[in-house]
Design a protein around this motif. Structure first.
Motif, PDB file in Angstrom:
ATOM      1  N   LYS A 146      50.414  41.931  44.366  1.00 54.83           N
ATOM      2  CA  LYS A 146      49.395  43.012  43.397  1.00 54.83           C
ATOM      3  C   LYS A 146      48.744  40.972  43.291  1.00 54.83           C
ATOM      4  N   ALA A 147      46.843  41.488  43.191  1.00 53.26           N
ATOM      5  CA  ALA A 147      45.928  40.674  42.887  1.00 53.26           C
ATOM      6  C   ALA A 147      44.746  41.792  41.797  1.00 53.26           C
ATOM      7  N   THR A 148      43.646  40.441  41.486  1.00 59.00           N
ATOM      8  CA  THR A 148      43.055  40.441  40.258  1.00 59.00           C
ATOM      9  C   THR A 148      41.813  40.045  41.099  1.00 59.00           C
ATOM     10  N   ILE A 149      40.891  40.631  41.063  1.00 55.26           N
ATOM     11  CA  ILE A 149      39.736  40.019  41.563  1.00 55.26           C
ATOM     12  C   ILE A 149      38.855  39.303  40.234  1.00 55.26           C
ATOM     13  N   VAL A 150      38.882  38.065  40.242  1.00 52.50           N
ATOM     14  CA  VAL A 150      38.301  36.819  39.237  1.00 52.50           C
ATOM     15  C   VAL A 150      37.010  36.589  39.918  1.00 52.50           C
ATOM     16  N   GLY A 151      36.618  36.421  41.001  1.00 51.37           N
ATOM     17  CA  GLY A 151      35.562  35.911  41.390  1.00 51.37           C
ATOM     18  C   GLY A 151      35.543  36.357  43.461  1.00 51.37           C
ATOM     19  N   GLU A 187      29.939  23.288  43.676  1.00 49.63           N
ATOM     20  CA  GLU A 187      28.530  23.868  43.053  1.00 49.63           C
ATOM     21  C   GLU A 187      27.202  24.311  44.121  1.00 49.63           C
ATOM     22  N   GLY A 188      26.698  25.311  43.520  1.00 46.42           N
ATOM     23  CA  GLY A 188      25.886  25.101  44.904  1.00 46.42           C
ATOM     24  C   GLY A 188      26.291  27.234  45.075  1.00 46.42           C
ATOM     25  N   LEU A 189      27.360  27.337  45.436  1.00 44.00           N
ATOM     26  CA  LEU A 189      27.954  28.130  45.465  1.00 44.00           C
ATOM     27  C   LEU A 189      27.557  29.768  45.102  1.00 44.00           C
ATOM     28  N   LYS A 190      27.302  30.670  45.904  1.00 42.28           N
ATOM     29  CA  LYS A 190      26.197  31.983  45.397  1.00 42.28           C
ATOM     30  C   LYS A 190      27.581  32.735  45.075  1.00 42.28           C
ATOM     31  N   ALA A 191      27.396  33.880  44.047  1.00 45.70           N
ATOM     32  CA  ALA A 191      27.907  35.324  43.871  1.00 45.70           C
ATOM     33  C   ALA A 191      27.673  35.918  44.296  1.00 45.70           C
ATOM     34  N   GLU A 192      28.365  36.954  44.877  1.00 43.17           N
ATOM     35  CA  GLU A 192      28.478  38.164  45.991  1.00 43.17           C
ATOM     36  C   GLU A 192      27.753  38.788  45.314  1.00 43.17           C
ATOM     37  N   GLU A 193      26.498  39.580  45.258  1.00 41.17           N
ATOM     38  CA  GLU A 193      25.896  40.659  44.771  1.00 41.17           C
ATOM     39  C   GLU A 193      26.701  41.838  44.450  1.00 41.17           C
ATOM     40  N   ASN A 194      26.383  42.326  45.379  1.00 41.76           N
ATOM     41  CA  ASN A 194      27.910  43.195  45.875  1.00 41.76           C
ATOM     42  C   ASN A 194      28.797  43.651  46.450  1.00 41.76           C
ATOM     43  N   PRO A 195      29.990  42.638  46.178  1.00 38.47           N
ATOM     44  CA  PRO A 195      31.209  42.790  47.044  1.00 38.47           C
ATOM     45  C   PRO A 195      31.787  44.333  47.012  1.00 38.47           C
ATOM     46  N   THR A 196      32.609  43.799  48.439  1.00 39.14           N
ATOM     47  CA  THR A 196      33.304  45.397  48.689  1.00 39.14           C
ATOM     48  C   THR A 196      34.219  45.721  47.560  1.00 39.14           C
ATOM     49  N   PHE A 197      35.235  44.504  46.446  1.00 43.41           N
ATOM     50  CA  PHE A 197      35.668  44.427  45.858  1.00 43.41           C
ATOM     51  C   PHE A 197      35.322  43.931  44.704  1.00 43.41           C
ATOM     52  N   VAL A 216      33.945  35.266  49.926  1.00 41.44           N
ATOM     53  CA  VAL A 216      35.604  35.204  49.587  1.00 41.44           C
ATOM     54  C   VAL A 216      35.790  35.495  47.948  1.00 41.44           C
ATOM     55  N   TYR A 217      36.891  35.618  48.036  1.00 37.47           N
ATOM     56  CA  TYR A 217      37.501  35.523  46.657  1.00 37.47           C
ATOM     57  C   TYR A 217      38.199  34.882  46.352  1.00 37.47           C
ATOM     58  N   MET A 218      38.422  34.647  44.970  1.00 32.97           N
ATOM     59  CA  MET A 218      39.119  34.070  43.801  1.00 32.97           C
ATOM     60  C   MET A 218      39.995  35.530  43.514  1.00 32.97           C
ATOM     61  N   VAL A 219      41.370  34.883  43.216  1.00 29.21           N
ATOM     62  CA  VAL A 219      42.100  35.939  42.460  1.00 29.21           C
ATOM     63  C   VAL A 219      43.336  35.925  41.690  1.00 29.21           C
ATOM     64  N   ASP A 220      43.538  36.050  40.965  1.00 27.87           N
ATOM     65  CA  ASP A 220      45.148  35.720  39.834  1.00 27.87           C
ATOM     66  C   ASP A 220      45.669  36.702  41.135  1.00 27.87           C
ATOM     67  N   PHE A 221      47.348  36.686  40.658  1.00 32.92           N
ATOM     68  CA  PHE A 221      48.383  37.446  41.463  1.00 32.92           C
ATOM     69  C   PHE A 221      49.676  36.504  41.038  1.00 32.92           C
ATOM     70  N   THR A 222      50.467  37.901  41.345  1.00 33.41           N
ATOM     71  CA  THR A 222      51.885  37.463  40.998  1.00 33.41           C
ATOM     72  C   THR A 222      53.210  37.356  42.168  1.00 33.41           C
ATOM     73  N   THR A 239      39.541  35.456  51.750  1.00 35.29           N
ATOM     74  CA  THR A 239      39.392  36.576  52.352  1.00 35.29           C
ATOM     75  C   THR A 239      39.379  38.157  52.340  1.00 35.29           C
ATOM     76  N   GLU A 240      37.232  38.702  52.624  1.00 33.24           N
ATOM     77  CA  GLU A 240      37.645  40.537  52.312  1.00 33.24           C
ATOM     78  C   GLU A 240      38.508  40.324  53.643  1.00 33.24           C
ATOM     79  N   SER A 241      39.223  40.251  54.644  1.00 31.46           N
ATOM     80  CA  SER A 241      39.576  41.453  55.416  1.00 31.46           C
ATOM     81  C   SER A 241      41.233  41.012  54.795  1.00 31.46           C
ATOM     82  N   GLU A 242      41.221  39.554  54.147  1.00 25.68           N
ATOM     83  CA  GLU A 242      42.749  39.328  53.936  1.00 25.68           C
ATOM     84  C   GLU A 242      43.582  40.161  52.699  1.00 25.68           C
TER      85      GLU A 242
END
Length: 191
Positions: A87-92, A57-67, A162-168, A183-186
């Motif tokens: 390999k991953a897909t950005i989901v948040g 709760e209270g976590l704000k979506a990044e308006e202009n994420p790099t990914f 920070v990103y939430m990802v799906d990955f294999t 994180t973005e740097s990762e």
């Protein structure tokens, strides 16, 4: 009395036996040292690899994420086994402060050192102020067994996306869904 020709095989046999015994003792002491290592390898612990996709709760979506959501990336870090290079897909994508923390699981066991990452919104009673290294906090996240409710010490703090990802996993197997957090740097863009 034994002559020199008879003594030589006996002496060599004794030396060989002695070396085997000393070698076994040496290996045994090395293994004991590994069993009592100071830091816990996260890949050996019970991580809840896939999540529900729910965010604190209270976590704000990044308006202009790099990914952007839906984009393909490569994970450059190994928080857990078979993650680095996956390999991953950005989901948040969310704007917050990410913390590396050390804590003793509420279920007992060895102290987990430098766990990456929990975020500002996963700290009990957290306000807007960033915690400094050394601060003691209570975790409100269950990325791993025994984490929720554990007392933790802040090791590092980083204001980032920070990103939430799906990955294999690189070792194969089922896709990990909604992994929190990277994180973005990762991350790097997939080619």
């Amino acid at each position: 009395m034994l002559n020199a020709k008879t003594k030589m095989p006996i002496v060599l046999s004794i030396l060989a036996a002695l070396l085997l015994v000393l070698g076994a003792c040496s290996n045994n002491s090395e293994n004991k040292g590994k069993e009592h290592k100071e830091e816990v390898d996260h890949s050996e612990m019970d991580m809840d690899h896939s999540g529900s996709g729910d965010v604190p709760e209270g976590l704000k979506a990044e308006e202009n994420p790099t990914f952007e959501i839906g984009s393909q990336v490569i994970i450059k870090t190994g928080h857990m086994e078979s993650m680095k290079g996956a390999k991953a897909t950005i989901v948040g994508a969310y704007d917050t402060t990410a913390y590396a923390v050390s804590y003793t699981p509420t279920t007992g066991g060895e102290k987990v050192k430098n766990h990456k990452w929990i975020i500002q919104e996963e700290i009990e009673g957290a306000g807007e102020e960033t915690y400094e290294p050394g601060a003691e906090v209570i975790i409100k996240a269950s990325h791993m067994k025994g984490m929720d409710g554990a007392v933790a010490h802040i090791e590092t703090a980083e204001n980032t996306t920070v990103y939430m990802v799906d990955f294999t996993p690189t070792s194969g197997g089922e896709t990990v869904k909604n992994h929190q957090w990277v994180t973005e740097s990762e991350l790097s863009a997939a080619e």
